[in-house]
Write a protein that holds these residues in place. Structure first.
Motif, PDB file in Angstrom:
ATOM      1  N   ALA A   1      33.271  33.784  36.183  1.00  0.00           N
ATOM      2  CA  ALA A   1      34.408  32.874  36.012  1.00  0.00           C
ATOM      3  C   ALA A   1      34.018  31.554  35.352  1.00  0.00           C
TER       4      ALA A   1
ATOM      5  N   VAL B   1      33.400  28.564  36.565  1.00  0.00           N
ATOM      6  CA  VAL B   1      34.308  27.523  37.038  1.00  0.00           C
ATOM      7  C   VAL B   1      33.621  26.168  36.983  1.00  0.00           C
TER       8      VAL B   1
ATOM      9  N   VAL C   1      40.246  26.909  43.016  1.00  0.00           N
ATOM     10  CA  VAL C   1      40.098  28.361  43.038  1.00  0.00           C
ATOM     11  C   VAL C   1      40.687  28.925  44.322  1.00  0.00           C
TER      12      VAL C   1
ATOM     13  N   ASP D   1      42.410  27.976  38.856  1.00  0.00           N
ATOM     14  CA  ASP D   1      41.536  28.259  37.712  1.00  0.00           C
ATOM     15  C   ASP D   1      40.761  29.565  37.872  1.00  0.00           C
ATOM     16  N   ALA D   2      40.689  30.066  39.096  1.00  0.00           N
ATOM     17  CA  ALA D   2      40.032  31.353  39.319  1.00  0.00           C
ATOM     18  C   ALA D   2      40.533  31.951  40.622  1.00  0.00           C
TER      19      ALA D   2
ATOM     20  N   LEU E   1      47.258  32.469  38.375  1.00  0.00           N
ATOM     21  CA  LEU E   1      46.286  31.841  37.490  1.00  0.00           C
ATOM     22  C   LEU E   1      46.930  30.812  36.571  1.00  0.00           C
TER      23      LEU E   1
ATOM     24  N   GLY F   1      42.693  30.652  33.096  1.00  0.00           N
ATOM     25  CA  GLY F   1      42.028  31.010  34.343  1.00  0.00           C
ATOM     26  C   GLY F   1      41.459  32.417  34.324  1.00  0.00           C
ATOM     27  N   THR F   2      40.636  32.702  35.338  1.00  0.00           N
ATOM     28  CA  THR F   2      39.946  33.990  35.422  1.00  0.00           C
ATOM     29  C   THR F   2      40.156  34.628  36.785  1.00  0.00           C
TER      30      THR F   2
END
Length: 328
Positions: A130, A132, A138, A201-202, A219, A223-224
């Motif tokens: 990810a 981050v 998250v 963001d994740a 997300l 984002g992942t």
């Protein structure tokens, strides 16, 4: 383990100590980890299943007692960890020398083994999958679990805000790790949207299935979502890959849509921990954090080897905060 079934069928047997074949070593095991990989193995639902009869056990820490032909760089007495994926739940384990990593002699065996599979999984998902950055937000599902407790600590240390799902009984423990706990049985999506209106963001998901759709919807642009396991609840034994297909299909579909520019920069990843140079490097970083007092693996309970069935049952029943460990 002689056949697919429930943990109560596990039996302790006495066998001759293995010898070290070419390229391998024999390790006297100090501690071995317990995880849902063993639950999947017992129920015939692991994506890479060993054939019974077999000895379960994904990861271990111990001392080398024999070095096989062709092995260089390792000696009798070296303290090591390994991730053989099977065979760790025994007093002496023969493992590939290529899978070994060194362990600081002062590190507690239970804490060390908690970092092998779970710790590297947490580290690599956060920093490699990810990627981050500090200041991000998250969502960590299962924030009180073996991976979740470490992932939460690593993220908080990195300056990341963590929303962590867990049962209410674990909320104090999750809060103590620095996360904001959410009841996984409640309206998780609604709570996340309230706490992070712009999205997260994740998302780190260990359940898979339709719940990934919710995570994807939460997300933020760019984002992942990282899917690193799948629940096997409700699947009959022997369907070793079927529980994992829904997550794989979703990840492939979202990434194909991303190539067409239809995901606002969002992406999805599957993750599976594997040995290699990155594994050793990242594990060394985790050992340093523990030695410096920055990271503290949570060992929920330590069981003697003959109580492996009870330990796995405790994991299945829930309520475990951190890692369960076997002590041969």
């Amino acid at each position: 383990m002689t056949t697919v079934g429930e943990p109560e069928q596990l039996r302790l047997e006495t066998t001759p100590r293995p010898g070290a074949r070419r390229g391998r070593v024999v390790v006297r095991v100090e501690a071995a980890g317990i995880s849902f990989a063993e639950v999947q193995t017992l129920r015939g639902l692991h994506p890479f299943p060993p054939k019974p009869p077999c000895v379960p056990g994904y990861d271990l820490v111990g001392h080398i007692v024999e070095v096989g032909p062709g092995v260089t760089g390792w000696h009798v007495g070296d303290r090591v960890v390994a991730m053989p994926r099977t065979g760790a739940w025994q007093k002496y384990a023969e493992v590939s020398a290529a899978s070994l990593a060194r362990v600081p002699v002062e590190l507690d065996a239970g804490e060390a083994v908690a970092l092998v599979c779970n710790g590297v999984t947490a580290w690599q998902m956060l920093h490699r999958s990810a990627r981050v950055r500090p200041g991000a937000t998250v969502l960590v599902h299962g924030a009180g679990g073996g991976v979740g407790t470490l992932l939460t600590q690593l993220a908080v240390r990195h300056g990341i805000r963590v929303l962590g799902t867990a049962s209410p009984a674990k909320h104090d423990a999750v809060r103590a790790l620095g996360a904001e706990p959410l009841d996984y049985r409640g309206d998780v999506a609604g709570e996340v949207r309230r706490l992070a209106p712009r999205g997260v963001d994740a998302v780190f998901d260990h359940i898979g299935g339709a719940g990934l759709d919710v995570g994807w919807s939460l997300l933020a642009p760019g984002g992942t979502l990282v899917s690193y396991d799948s629940s096997v609840a409700g699947y009959p034994p022997g369907q070793w890959f079927r529980p994992h297909l829904p997550a794989l299909r979703r990840v492939i579909g979202w990434n194909l849509a991303g190539l067409a520019g239809a995901t606002r920069g969002r992406r999805a990843r599957t993750y599976y921990v594997k040995p290699g140079p990155r594994f050793r490097d990242d594990l060394a970083s985790l050992f340093t954090l523990v030695r410096d007092g920055v990271l503290r693996p949570t060992v929920a309970r330590r069981y003697p080897l003959e109580e492996a069935g009870s330990a796995v049952r405790e994991l299945i029943d829930g309520g475990v905060v951190g890692k369960l460990v076997l002590l041969p």
